[in-house]
Design an enzyme around this catalytic site. Structure first.
Site, PDB file in Angstrom:
ATOM      1  N   LYS A   1       4.937  58.431  56.840  1.00  0.00           N
ATOM      2  CA  LYS A   1       5.727  59.667  56.953  1.00  0.00           C
ATOM      3  C   LYS A   1       6.084  60.017  58.402  1.00  0.00           C
ATOM      4  CE  LYS A   1       6.680  60.472  53.642  1.00  0.00           C
ATOM      5  NZ  LYS A   1       7.560  59.509  52.885  1.00  0.00           N
TER       6      LYS A   1
ATOM      7  N   GLY B   1       8.801  58.298  59.906  1.00  0.00           N
ATOM      8  CA  GLY B   1      10.144  57.769  60.162  1.00  0.00           C
ATOM      9  C   GLY B   1      10.255  56.276  59.883  1.00  0.00           C
TER      10      GLY B   1
ATOM     11  N   THR C   1      11.120  54.701  57.143  1.00  0.00           N
ATOM     12  CA  THR C   1      12.341  54.351  56.405  1.00  0.00           C
ATOM     13  C   THR C   1      13.530  54.273  57.360  1.00  0.00           C
ATOM     14  OG1 THR C   1      11.389  55.732  54.653  1.00  0.00           O
ATOM     15  CG2 THR C   1      13.645  54.966  54.319  1.00  0.00           C
ATOM     16  N   TRP C   2      13.585  55.235  58.268  1.00  0.00           N
ATOM     17  CA  TRP C   2      14.678  55.277  59.253  1.00  0.00           C
ATOM     18  C   TRP C   2      14.593  54.057  60.176  1.00  0.00           C
ATOM     19  CZ3 TRP C   2      15.110  59.496  63.653  1.00  0.00           C
ATOM     20  CH2 TRP C   2      16.401  59.489  64.170  1.00  0.00           C
TER      21      TRP C   2
ATOM     22  N   HIS D   1       1.876  49.447  57.809  1.00  0.00           N
ATOM     23  CA  HIS D   1       1.186  50.700  58.146  1.00  0.00           C
ATOM     24  C   HIS D   1      -0.194  50.385  58.734  1.00  0.00           C
ATOM     25  CE1 HIS D   1       4.139  53.411  56.670  1.00  0.00           C
ATOM     26  NE2 HIS D   1       3.904  53.268  55.381  1.00  0.00           N
TER      27      HIS D   1
ATOM     28  N   ARG E   1      14.081  63.598  53.077  1.00  0.00           N
ATOM     29  CA  ARG E   1      13.948  65.031  52.844  1.00  0.00           C
ATOM     30  C   ARG E   1      14.795  65.728  53.896  1.00  0.00           C
ATOM     31  NH1 ARG E   1      10.530  69.389  53.836  1.00  0.00           N
ATOM     32  NH2 ARG E   1       9.647  68.289  55.622  1.00  0.00           N
TER      33      ARG E   1
ATOM     34  N   GLY F   1      14.274  65.477  57.521  1.00  0.00           N
ATOM     35  CA  GLY F   1      14.508  64.615  58.679  1.00  0.00           C
ATOM     36  C   GLY F   1      14.723  65.388  59.962  1.00  0.00           C
TER      37      GLY F   1
HETATM   38  P1  A3P Z   1      10.534  64.897  56.342  1.00  0.00           P
HETATM   39  O1  A3P Z   1       9.700  64.854  55.122  1.00  0.00           O
HETATM   40  O2  A3P Z   1       9.923  65.705  57.441  1.00  0.00           O
HETATM   41  O3  A3P Z   1      11.947  65.293  56.095  1.00  0.00           O
HETATM   42  P2  A3P Z   1       8.646  57.684  56.215  1.00  0.00           P
HETATM   43  O4  A3P Z   1       9.940  56.985  56.190  1.00  0.00           O
HETATM   44  O5  A3P Z   1       7.688  57.126  57.234  1.00  0.00           O
HETATM   45  O6  A3P Z   1       8.081  57.817  54.875  1.00  0.00           O
HETATM   46  O7  A3P Z   1       8.942  59.142  56.779  1.00  0.00           O
HETATM   47  C1  A3P Z   1       9.648  60.064  55.993  1.00  0.00           C
HETATM   48  C2  A3P Z   1      10.248  61.108  56.896  1.00  0.00           C
HETATM   49  O8  A3P Z   1      11.369  60.539  57.588  1.00  0.00           O
HETATM   50  C3  A3P Z   1      10.778  62.269  56.087  1.00  0.00           C
HETATM   51  O9  A3P Z   1      10.618  63.409  56.924  1.00  0.00           O
HETATM   52  C4  A3P Z   1      12.241  61.893  55.911  1.00  0.00           C
HETATM   53  O10 A3P Z   1      13.080  62.963  55.610  1.00  0.00           O
HETATM   54  C5  A3P Z   1      12.526  61.289  57.275  1.00  0.00           C
HETATM   55  N1  A3P Z   1      13.684  60.391  57.250  1.00  0.00           N
HETATM   56  C6  A3P Z   1      14.001  59.472  56.297  1.00  0.00           C
HETATM   57  N2  A3P Z   1      15.147  58.855  56.612  1.00  0.00           N
HETATM   58  C7  A3P Z   1      15.557  59.383  57.785  1.00  0.00           C
HETATM   59  C8  A3P Z   1      16.699  59.158  58.605  1.00  0.00           C
HETATM   60  N3  A3P Z   1      17.619  58.283  58.269  1.00  0.00           N
HETATM   61  N4  A3P Z   1      16.799  59.871  59.743  1.00  0.00           N
HETATM   62  C9  A3P Z   1      15.861  60.777  60.100  1.00  0.00           C
HETATM   63  N5  A3P Z   1      14.764  61.037  59.353  1.00  0.00           N
HETATM   64  C10 A3P Z   1      14.621  60.352  58.204  1.00  0.00           C
END
Ligand code: A3P
Length: 354
Positions: A86, A88, A90-91, A151, A313, A315
């Site tokens: 959680k 970032g 995925t980003w 992770h 969510r 982001g």
């Molecule tokens: P929030 O829940 O605070 O919005 P992970 O990818 O490690 O699971 O982390 C998830 C977090 O990254 C979530 O944060 C999500 O919204 C955010 N996120 C996912 N895709 C993103 C993107 N393209 N740019 C910025 N934040 C992103």
């Protein structure tokens, strides 16, 4: 880092001979002998956690971690994306994949893999790949340069990854612990809701108070979060050519600058022609949360434990303020501050904190 070394030595011995050629028996030994003997935490859904090497890891992934430590053969061109959950991930998966494969998949292409597949389907986790033998075949089938994620904490990475003379490139993404906690708590509630839908039961309750209690105690996937972060931060200081340390908050402030960093670090700096054509900007746009969120596959697709939409969510930085009371935040801040004292590391946007 003193506290990490101390933790690692607490109970790391049984699995801690990563490069011995006992790959075949590793999964069986792990499942039958080692895992059941590790400290257990069952209050942190959705998985039972086991404490290994000073970190709480999801029990179902421990055999994959062990097999990866024993069997992963990194190539110098590999790019390993590491993160505490959680933060970032995925980003970073989307950005790294789009950056290193831009020659084969121009970011504006309507047929770009990220327009058809969730970033987690473009870049798999090492510990998941090694849960599904033969992992080597799956890894060998990846396009070069291979982009893989993990992770795993830095101290538990396969030794071949961190070897001075070989190894591969590692890119870590770090996030403020309060935002990581809130993101994790809300994500966990979604996984519980998804599981309940599948079972036809009401979702299990999981309050922020419970999540905070566990997080403060380091009892969450990959926790303690601050030890996870500092392990990679130290590695990035001692081996900057091998470990790139990125911060989610910096990336939000300057996504294009961070994509340039990523491209240079992976040996694929943008050419003048690409700069003039705005390729870095196109990658940022393709991987923006709004663009990804609106792709059909991310609206309706699904991973094993959760719907794809759950990965996107808000982001933003600082959303914790909308969920935590000042007392909750102060408690976590104090724990983190005490743990980091003397490390030289501080959380936050580097324009504020370095
Ligand atoms: P929030 O829940 O605070 O919005 P992970 O990818 O490690 O699971 O982390 C998830 C977090 O990254 C979530 O944060 C999500 O919204 C955010 N996120 C996912 N895709 C993103 C993107 N393209 N740019 C910025 N934040 C992103």
């Amino acid at each position: 880092m003193l506290y990490i070394c101390v933790c690692v030595q607490e109970e790391a011995a049984p699995m801690d001979e990563p490069n011995k050629p006992r790959h075949g028996s590793m999964d069986k030994d792990m499942a039958e002998l080692v895992i059941p003997s590790l400290p257990l935490e069952t209050r942190c859904p959705p998985f039972p956690l086991r404490q290994y090497g000073g970190f709480w890891m999801p029990e179902p992934f421990l055999p994959g971690m062990a097999a990866a430590r024993a069997g992963f053969e990194p190539r110098p061109s590999d790019v390993l994306l590491a993160s505490f959950p959680k933060s970032g991930t995925t980003w970073l998966k989307a950005l790294a994949f789009a950056t290193v494969h831009r020659a084969d998949h121009p970011p504006r292409s309507l047929d770009h893999p990220l327009r058809r597949r969730n970033p987690h389907d473009c870049v798999d986790f090492l510990e998941s790949v090694f849960l599904r033998p033969p992992a080597e075949d799956a890894l060998a089938a990846l396009p070069s340069p291979r982009v893989i994620a993990t992770h795993m904490p830095c101290s538990l990475l396969p030794e071949r990854v961190t070897a001075d003379d070989a190894g591969c490139k590692v890119v870590y993404i770090c996030r403020d612990p309060k935002d990581a906690l809130i993101s994790m708590w809300l994500f966990t509630k979604k996984t519980l809701a998804a599981a309940a839908m599948d079972d036809g039961n009401p979702p299990k309750q999981y309050t922020l108070e419970e999540a905070l209690e566990l997080f403060c105690d380091g009892r969450c996937v990959g926790g303690p979060q601050w030890h996870h972060v500092v392990g990679y931060w130290e590695a990035s200081r001692t081996r900057p050519e091998k470990v790139l340390f990125l911060r989610y908050e910096d990336m939000l402030r300057d996504p294009v600058g961070n994509v340039r960093k990523l491209a240079e670090f992976t040996g694929r700096a943008f050419s003048e022609k690409e700069e003039a054509a705005g390729v870095a900007e196109e990658i940022v746009e393709l991987c923006s949360i709004d663009a990804l969120k609106n792709m059909e596959v991310n609206k309706n697709g699904r991973q094993e434990y959760v719907n794809n939409e759950s990965f996107f969510r808000k982001g933003v930085a600082g959303d914790w303020e909308n969920h935590m009371t000042p007392a909750m935040a102060a408690r976590l801040d104090k724990i983190v501050e005490d743990a980091l004292r003397g490390s030289g590391f501080a959380f936050g946007d580097t324009s504020e904190s370095t």
